[in-house]
Write a protein that holds these residues in place. Structure first.
Motif, PDB file in Angstrom:
ATOM      1  N   LEU A 343     -76.940  48.193 -37.914  1.00  0.00           N
ATOM      2  CA  LEU A 343     -78.366  48.503 -37.970  1.00  0.00           C
ATOM      3  C   LEU A 343     -78.883  48.764 -36.564  1.00  0.00           C
ATOM      4  N   ALA A 344     -79.360  49.973 -36.318  1.00  0.00           N
ATOM      5  CA  ALA A 344     -79.910  50.346 -35.013  1.00  0.00           C
ATOM      6  C   ALA A 344     -81.421  50.439 -35.127  1.00  0.00           C
ATOM      7  N   ASP A 345     -82.114  49.399 -34.643  1.00  0.00           N
ATOM      8  CA  ASP A 345     -83.577  49.407 -34.646  1.00  0.00           C
ATOM      9  C   ASP A 345     -84.082  48.900 -33.300  1.00  0.00           C
ATOM     10  N   ASP A 346     -85.376  48.641 -33.206  1.00  0.00           N
ATOM     11  CA  ASP A 346     -85.974  48.248 -31.926  1.00  0.00           C
ATOM     12  C   ASP A 346     -85.480  46.894 -31.434  1.00  0.00           C
ATOM     13  N   ASN A 347     -84.955  46.064 -32.325  1.00  0.00           N
ATOM     14  CA  ASN A 347     -84.536  44.717 -31.946  1.00  0.00           C
ATOM     15  C   ASN A 347     -83.030  44.605 -31.717  1.00  0.00           C
ATOM     16  N   THR A 348     -82.304  45.665 -32.016  1.00  0.00           N
ATOM     17  CA  THR A 348     -80.833  45.606 -31.971  1.00  0.00           C
ATOM     18  C   THR A 348     -80.309  45.282 -30.578  1.00  0.00           C
ATOM     19  N   GLU A 349     -80.789  45.993 -29.574  1.00  0.00           N
ATOM     20  CA  GLU A 349     -80.264  45.802 -28.222  1.00  0.00           C
ATOM     21  C   GLU A 349     -80.486  44.375 -27.743  1.00  0.00           C
ATOM     22  N   ARG A 350     -81.658  43.824 -27.997  1.00  0.00           N
ATOM     23  CA  ARG A 350     -81.970  42.473 -27.537  1.00  0.00           C
ATOM     24  C   ARG A 350     -81.036  41.442 -28.166  1.00  0.00           C
ATOM     25  N   VAL A 351     -80.841  41.544 -29.469  1.00  0.00           N
ATOM     26  CA  VAL A 351     -79.990  40.583 -30.174  1.00  0.00           C
ATOM     27  C   VAL A 351     -78.541  40.713 -29.720  1.00  0.00           C
ATOM     28  N   ILE A 352     -78.013  41.930 -29.734  1.00  0.00           N
ATOM     29  CA  ILE A 352     -76.609  42.136 -29.392  1.00  0.00           C
ATOM     30  C   ILE A 352     -76.323  41.734 -27.947  1.00  0.00           C
ATOM     31  N   ARG A 353     -77.210  42.072 -27.036  1.00  0.00           N
ATOM     32  CA  ARG A 353     -76.983  41.725 -25.632  1.00  0.00           C
ATOM     33  C   ARG A 353     -76.901  40.212 -25.439  1.00  0.00           C
ATOM     34  N   ASN A 354     -77.734  39.459 -26.104  1.00  0.00           N
ATOM     35  CA  ASN A 354     -77.704  38.003 -25.954  1.00  0.00           C
ATOM     36  C   ASN A 354     -76.459  37.396 -26.593  1.00  0.00           C
ATOM     37  N   LEU A 355     -76.032  37.945 -27.714  1.00  0.00           N
ATOM     38  CA  LEU A 355     -74.796  37.455 -28.326  1.00  0.00           C
ATOM     39  C   LEU A 355     -73.602  37.744 -27.427  1.00  0.00           C
ATOM     40  N   MET A 356     -73.576  38.932 -26.837  1.00  0.00           N
ATOM     41  CA  MET A 356     -72.470  39.292 -25.949  1.00  0.00           C
ATOM     42  C   MET A 356     -72.487  38.449 -24.673  1.00  0.00           C
ATOM     43  N   ALA A 357     -73.675  38.204 -24.127  1.00  0.00           N
ATOM     44  CA  ALA A 357     -73.781  37.378 -22.919  1.00  0.00           C
ATOM     45  C   ALA A 357     -73.298  35.957 -23.202  1.00  0.00           C
ATOM     46  N   PHE A 358     -73.653  35.428 -24.372  1.00  0.00           N
ATOM     47  CA  PHE A 358     -73.214  34.085 -24.739  1.00  0.00           C
ATOM     48  C   PHE A 358     -71.696  34.036 -24.876  1.00  0.00           C
ATOM     49  N   GLU A 359     -71.116  35.077 -25.466  1.00  0.00           N
ATOM     50  CA  GLU A 359     -69.658  35.114 -25.584  1.00  0.00           C
ATOM     51  C   GLU A 359     -68.994  35.183 -24.214  1.00  0.00           C
ATOM     52  N   GLN A 360     -69.542  35.976 -23.312  1.00  0.00           N
ATOM     53  CA  GLN A 360     -68.958  36.096 -21.977  1.00  0.00           C
ATOM     54  C   GLN A 360     -68.958  34.753 -21.254  1.00  0.00           C
ATOM     55  N   CYS A 361     -69.961  33.930 -21.540  1.00  0.00           N
ATOM     56  CA  CYS A 361     -70.071  32.619 -20.872  1.00  0.00           C
ATOM     57  C   CYS A 361     -69.285  31.525 -21.594  1.00  0.00           C
ATOM     58  N   HIS A 362     -69.360  31.502 -22.929  1.00  0.00           N
ATOM     59  CA  HIS A 362     -68.817  30.363 -23.672  1.00  0.00           C
ATOM     60  C   HIS A 362     -67.528  30.670 -24.435  1.00  0.00           C
ATOM     61  N   TYR A 363     -67.364  31.910 -24.855  1.00  0.00           N
ATOM     62  CA  TYR A 363     -66.169  32.283 -25.622  1.00  0.00           C
ATOM     63  C   TYR A 363     -65.431  33.445 -24.936  1.00  0.00           C
ATOM     64  N   PRO A 364     -65.039  33.287 -23.670  1.00  0.00           N
ATOM     65  CA  PRO A 364     -64.398  34.409 -22.970  1.00  0.00           C
ATOM     66  C   PRO A 364     -63.064  34.820 -23.580  1.00  0.00           C
ATOM     67  N   ASN A 365     -62.414  33.912 -24.294  1.00  0.00           N
ATOM     68  CA  ASN A 365     -61.128  34.241 -24.915  1.00  0.00           C
ATOM     69  C   ASN A 365     -61.260  34.610 -26.388  1.00  0.00           C
ATOM     70  N   GLU A 366     -62.476  34.617 -26.884  1.00  0.00           N
ATOM     71  CA  GLU A 366     -62.723  34.989 -28.281  1.00  0.00           C
ATOM     72  C   GLU A 366     -64.023  35.781 -28.388  1.00  0.00           C
ATOM     73  N   PRO A 367     -64.123  36.880 -27.655  1.00  0.00           N
ATOM     74  CA  PRO A 367     -65.381  37.653 -27.634  1.00  0.00           C
ATOM     75  C   PRO A 367     -65.474  38.621 -28.814  1.00  0.00           C
ATOM     76  N   LEU A 368     -65.705  38.112 -30.015  1.00  0.00           N
ATOM     77  CA  LEU A 368     -65.634  38.925 -31.223  1.00  0.00           C
ATOM     78  C   LEU A 368     -66.715  39.994 -31.268  1.00  0.00           C
ATOM     79  N   ILE A 369     -67.933  39.633 -30.895  1.00  0.00           N
ATOM     80  CA  ILE A 369     -69.020  40.614 -30.879  1.00  0.00           C
ATOM     81  C   ILE A 369     -68.742  41.676 -29.813  1.00  0.00           C
ATOM     82  N   CYS A 370     -68.272  41.247 -28.671  1.00  0.00           N
ATOM     83  CA  CYS A 370     -67.935  42.194 -27.595  1.00  0.00           C
ATOM     84  C   CYS A 370     -66.832  43.151 -28.038  1.00  0.00           C
ATOM     85  N   ASP A 371     -65.815  42.620 -28.731  1.00  0.00           N
ATOM     86  CA  ASP A 371     -64.730  43.472 -29.225  1.00  0.00           C
ATOM     87  C   ASP A 371     -65.253  44.519 -30.195  1.00  0.00           C
ATOM     88  N   TYR A 372     -66.147  44.096 -31.071  1.00  0.00           N
ATOM     89  CA  TYR A 372     -66.705  45.024 -32.069  1.00  0.00           C
ATOM     90  C   TYR A 372     -67.509  46.137 -31.395  1.00  0.00           C
TER      91      TYR A 372
END
Length: 482
Positions: A343-372
């Protein structure tokens, strides 16, 4: 050679020694305490966004209406909401019949564990101020969630009013704006604080009928935890009719190079569930809802190459949208790439960026959202690629033109570090399919000779006629030499 003055060297060493004395090195006792603490506490789960990520789009990580936790407590633009926190604290204490000091005492017991959850120590915040901040923020979230549940629940609405005069719930822009702030990676409280405080409060309340805290959270974050319902466009015309589908099926079965491989033998991992393990915070909760079931790659290597959607389609790859948008589960079998809806809407970038940032910090070996997102970035190079995925229902474009979506996806992957990808085997399968000459030959035949009923029928008739002509010619020649 030039002779070095030993006196000048001595003076230089003396000056450097003075500079070292100026350094703020802790006393021996303080240094001993510092070294006795772990570099990273095991409770750590709330981080500041890395500078390289924040620099790309600072607004995506900055709360717009309310500060939760210590990271943005000094942001003057968010101060007006502090009055609402006090108002909600008074209303919550009235609701459950408990004095706020009892709640503060509970948080005081958890203070050290709460501090360990943050990447920074916040030594400049005294114990009383820290406890007061956590109390106001946690009670605000619980009271807000209860009010929203009562607002949309007819039975409880009768008991607690309609909240038309509520500063937050009275305006939908504020209501959903606050909810959006509550999932930002820097704007978090540890989940256990909210959960335990809720159980303590409701357990001592005289009123019955309250939902569990997890059900309350799931209700309030429904838009973030459940994929949007997407209606199929019945007006879209099918590009193939029954006869051409038979042609395509026959040709694909005869000539397709795509093997079932190991993926067909793999079973979906259905052990993951939101209910089995408590999240660390709300950002972690949203991530778990989208990625707790995912494909597993035997080769944990980084994806370095993947052809675009337009190129893959030209090689005969069929794109299909999964019935469910989440969790992330991408499969490539028998020449068909099945993907979750994006879903690409006005809120997509904000949500995805925060999920990816959290993965980079806490799940560096399991970055599932980043992989997708990495895979989606490879598939989309231009608006033509977006158009392919939109027509197949994989992308729901609410941003307008396809170029905007292409820019959005391409920018999401900037400054993301990946040591491996769970989609490596998938990318290899797609690349092998594209690079196999048979696959492109089959794709050309399907698009040129079997793309509709009449052309497909004409092609078959021509083949039959050619066969009979060839047979007759052979027969005639055999008669001449017999």
């Amino acid at each position: 050679m030039e002779k070095v003055d030993t006196g000048d060297v001595s003076n230089q060493i003396e000056e450097e020694s003075k500079e070292l004395i100026i350094l703020d090195i802790p006393e021996a006792e303080d240094l001993k305490i510092l070294l006795s603490e772990p570099a990273l506490w095991p409770e750590l789960c709330i981080y500041r966004v890395p500078r390289k990520l924040r620099a790309i789009n600072p607004a995506a990580y900055t709360p717009q209406l309310i500060s939760i936790g210590p990271f943005h407590r000094k942001n003057k633009a968010l101060m007006p909401m502090e009055k609402q926190k006090l108002r909600y604290l008074a209303e919550f204490c009235k609701r459950i019949g408990i004095n706020w000091t009892e709640l503060a005492n509970q948080i005081k017991e958890w203070e050290l564990s709460i501090r360990h959850c943050y990447e920074e120590t916040f030594d400049d915040v005294s114990s009383d101020k820290f406890v007061s901040m956590i109390l106001l923020d946690s009670v605000f979230i619980v009271e807000l969630f209860l009010r929203r549940e009562e607002k949309y629940n007819f039975v409880r609405k009768q008991m607690h009013g309609n909240f038309k005069d509520d500063f937050i719930l009275g305006k939908s822009t504020r209501e959903f704006g606050v909810l959006g702030d509550l999932i930002l990676v820097e704007n978090q409280l540890p989940y256990f604080v909210l959960d335990d405080l809720y159980e303590f409060s409701i357990g001592n309340s005289n009123e019955e009928g309250y939902p569990s805290f997890f059900d309350l959270v799931r209700f309030n974050f429904e838009d973030y935890l459940s994929p949007p319902e997407i209606q199929e466009d019945k007006n879209l015309k099918c590009t193939c009719d029954c006869f051409s589908c038979l042609y395509c099926f026959w040709i694909t079965r005869c000539f397709s190079c795509q093997r079932d491989g190991d993926q067909s033998a793999e079973k979906e991992d259905e052990e993951g569930s939101l209910d089995q393990e408590k999240p660390l915070n709300f950002t972690d909760l949203v991530r778990k809802s989208r990625s707790f079931r995912h494909p597993v790659s035997k080769n944990n290597k980084s994806v370095m190459k993947l052809y675009s959607a337009t190129m893959l389609q030209g090689a005969g790859v069929k794109f299909k949208a999964s019935k469910e948008a989440w969790p992330i589960d991408i499969k490539f079998e028998r020449g068909e790439l099945k993907m979750p809806r994006f879903l690409a809407d006005d809120n997509t970038e904000r949500v995805i960026r925060n999920l990816m940032a959290f993965e980079q910090c806490h799940y560096p070996n399991e970055p599932l959202i980043c992989d997708y997102i990495w895979i989606l970035d490879f598939l989309i190079n231009t608006e033509k690629d977006v158009d392919v995925l939109v027509r197949k229902g994989i992308i729901l474009n609410l941003l307008g033109d396809d170029k905007t979506v292409a820019n959005l996806v391409n920018n999401l992957g900037l400054e993301i570090t990946a040591s491996g990808s769970c989609f490596y085997d998938l990318s290899e399968g797609l690349n092998n399919h594209y690079e196999n000459p048979w696959c492109r030959t089959v794709a050309i035949m399907r698009s040129v000779y079997f793309n509709n009923l009449w052309r497909g029928t004409g092609t078959i008739a021509a083949i039959v006629l050619l066969f009979f002509t060839f047979t007759q010619s052979v027969y005639s020649i055999s008669q001449i030499f017999s």
